[in-house]
Scaffold this active site. Structure first.
Site, PDB file in Angstrom:
ATOM      1  N   ASP A  18       7.634   7.620  -3.322  1.00  0.00           N
ATOM      2  CA  ASP A  18       7.589   8.968  -2.757  1.00  0.00           C
ATOM      3  C   ASP A  18       7.917   8.864  -1.285  1.00  0.00           C
ATOM      4  OD1 ASP A  18       5.092   7.511  -3.024  1.00  0.00           O
ATOM      5  OD2 ASP A  18       4.027   9.244  -2.272  1.00  0.00           O
TER       6      ASP A  18
ATOM      7  N   GLU B  65       3.230  -1.482   6.628  1.00  0.00           N
ATOM      8  CA  GLU B  65       3.365  -1.001   5.246  1.00  0.00           C
ATOM      9  C   GLU B  65       4.782  -1.213   4.696  1.00  0.00           C
ATOM     10  OE1 GLU B  65       3.705   3.165   5.611  1.00  0.00           O
ATOM     11  OE2 GLU B  65       2.975   3.613   3.595  1.00  0.00           O
TER      12      GLU B  65
END
Ligand SMILES: OC[C@H]1O[C@H](O[C@H]2O[C@H](CO)[C@@H](O)[C@H](O)[C@H]2O)[C@H](O)[C@@H](O)[C@@H]1O
Length: 567
Positions: free
Chosen positions: A319, A521
């Site tokens: 996403d 991340e």
């Protein structure tokens, strides 16, 4: 780039909806007020749905409705700050730091193949980060679960980090791979116990352990976690306990809205799976963003359909990405439920093989035979529907009419999405594909000329859309699955390509860590030492799967004394 077919977007919204809790609904109202009061800069809607009540919901709602407001619904900054302070625990206060009992600063037999002292010292620092990311649910959550959006997990867990204050499903696979390299077997097993708890409560593993994530799952890797742990520990009891939950999860992905039948040109039917969230409203953790994105859609059922596509895309783990958009410059053309994804089906093939293996070692030959057969059927289906021999890649498949029709669809070559995504190479991770040497060689050549291989790793796609699962971002899961598949194959050349991917990834993680002091991340694969960006929230640090992968890569490939770590 554009996609190969331009089907009209299905405007009907069908499929189940799993209602959320009254607390989540209320916190969405607080989020909306917070946005109009505090304004956009640095606003993160997730912060508000992570708040925990100090007292009853109705009492808190009354106080909220009594706040003086202006015409646009905003309150004064002071009034809102005071209300939040008086009526809520801070976001994250109910998920408390908990030392993992199996952590030691330098585990015995830690990364034996890492000979370079600089890399070894850094690996030990990354290993020590498990202490920062280890959490348990506060006692209050077990006593009054209705006061919290955090779910009452029974065991300790590892969070990704920063705004991600809860356990996530697919992140946990790479966390566990790292924990195994860190010899933290109990912590690894505790995470699996939590995910099994979610299957027992909800019927599937949730996207994350929050009340607002109950309407969807994430890439299904629980069986991979269980079999990795079993292979390391030989713990048969652990494998035996996990098996019924894994079988239940398999049923979730292979029934109802997730199941799609495709008839090939030999009139042979193949059953495959797709992502499909049970939700048709804004995602509560991103409600203000989703409402804004949907603002140009007027028709109610089209709006609901769009919200379902947004939530279904969150289920993919990717996403967001142009991979799911019919028109790469228009976010409202997200069409995830109309796509049969290569990676999801590769994971399910892995799940079927894992269940067959775990059933066999625990003496359950009937399930072992059954899942072996299921895996053979899925292998065939992946070859028939996704494989594109000309390109040497597996391509996502566009369905003709997704949500409105459950009839079998006839396979058409033009429905394969010819755009290049890293997911086109994910089946390499599964043994029944990486053991086919001539196929691996073909896919390796295709990867090398795809444009995805960059100075600092594999790009997610070739399109720079500003979405986080697109170019130039590289993510730990993708590097790992492709590199590990190549490295385990029988082709010497492919093995070298796999190792080179790991080396580039380790170097960029190292350089970024030395520059910023933290693990990230995602990374920018164009520039060694740069972290990634784009997407709906600011780049996060911590970071569970990145730490896990550095340790797993170093365990698998090692680092010779004289190999440079700089780039
Ligand atoms: O808050 C927005 C979305 O955030 C999550 O997605 C991203 O972070 C996850 C945790 O690291 C990761 O699993 C996922 O691949 C990322 O895209 C969350 O999973 C989404 O559901 C959520 O809407």
């Amino acid at each position: 780039t554009t996609m190969t077919v331009t089907n009209a977007s299905a405007s009907c919204d069908s499929g189940p909806v799993r209602p959320t809790t009254p607390l989540v609904t209320f916190l969405e109202q607080v989020t909306q007020t917070a946005l109009s009061t505090f304004g956009k800069p640095h606003f993160d809607p997730k912060l508000y749905v992570d708040l925990a009540l100090k007292s009853d919901l109705s009492f808190t709602q009354d106080a909220f409705h009594e706040l003086p407001r202006s015409a646009n619904g905003s309150t004064s900054v002071n009034d809102l700050n005071e209300f939040i302070h008086n009526y809520f625990e801070g976001a994250g206060d109910d998920v408390v730091l908990a030392q993992p009992e199996d952590y030691v600063p330098e585990p015995e037999g830690f990364l034996p193949k890492v000979k370079n002292p600089e890399v070894r010292a850094w690996a030990l620092e990354v290993h020590s980060l498990w202490k920062n990311l280890s959490r348990k649910v506060a006692g209050g959550v077990h006593k009054r679960p209705e006061f919290h959006t955090l779910l009452p997990l029974p065991e300790q867990f590892i969070i990704p980090g920063s705004r991600f204050r809860e356990v996530y499903y697919w992140d946990s696979y790479w966390v566990i791979r790292g924990l195994l390299a860190s010899k933290m077997y109990d912590t690894a097993k505790a995470i699996v116990t939590n995910l099994i708890f979610l299957i027992e409560e909800y019927g599937y593993v949730l996207n994350g352990a929050r009340a607002y994530y109950t309407n969807r799952s994430q890439p299904p890797l629980l069986s991979a976690m269980v079999s990795e742990i079993y292979k390391r520990t030989g713990d048969l009891e652990f494998a035996r306990k996990a098996l019924p939950a894994l079988i239940k999860e398999h049923e979730f992905w292979n029934s109802g809205i997730h199941k799609v039948v495709i008839q090939d040109d030999q009139a042979c039917n193949h059953t495959l799976s797709r992502y499909y969230a049970m939700w048709n409203q804004p995602r509560p953790e991103s409600s203000t963003t989703d409402k804004e994105l949907a603002s140009k859609i007027e028709n109610v059922s089209e709006k609901q359909h769009f919200y379902r596509e947004v939530a279904s895309t969150a289920e993919t783990g990717w996403d967001f990405s142009t991979r799911w958009m019919r028109n790469h410059s228009d976010f409202t053309t997200l069409s995830t439920t109309s796509i049969l994804p290569v990676d999801l089906n590769a994971f399910l093939l892995g799940m079927e093989r894992d269940i067959a293996f775990l059933a066999k070692v625990t003496g359950d030959s009937s399930n072992s035979d059954h899942f072996l057969k299921a895996s053979e059927a899925r292998h065939k289906a992946i070859k028939s529907v996704f494989w594109n021999a000309k390109k040497g890649q597996w391509l996502d498949y566009w369905l003709n009419d997704s949500s409105c029709n459950s009839e079998p669809q006839t396979w058409e070559a033009r429905n394969q999405n010819e755009n290049v995504f890293a997911s086109n190479f994910i089946p390499l991770w599964i043994e029944s594909f990486y053991s086919d040497t001539s196929m691996v060689q073909k896919v390796t050549t295709s990867l090398q000329s795809s444009g995805l291989l960059r100075a600092a790793g594999i790009a997610t796609s070739l399109t720079n859309s500003g979405q986080q699962w697109d170019f130039p971002n590289g993510w730990a899961p993708i590097q790992h699955m492709i590199a590990e598949g190549l490295a385990r194959s029988g082709s010497e050349e492919s093995k070298l390509v796999g190792e080179e991917i790991a080396v580039r990834w380790i170097r960029t993680n190292y350089k970024a860590y030395k520059k910023t002091g933290v693990m990230h991340e995602k990374y920018d694969v164009e520039k060694c030492g740069e972290f990634g960006g784009g997407g709906e929230y600011v780049p996060q640090t911590g970071f569970g799967w990145s730490n896990g992968l550095v340790l797993a890569f170093l365990e698998e490939f090692g680092w010779p004394q004289d190999r440079k770590i700089d780039c």
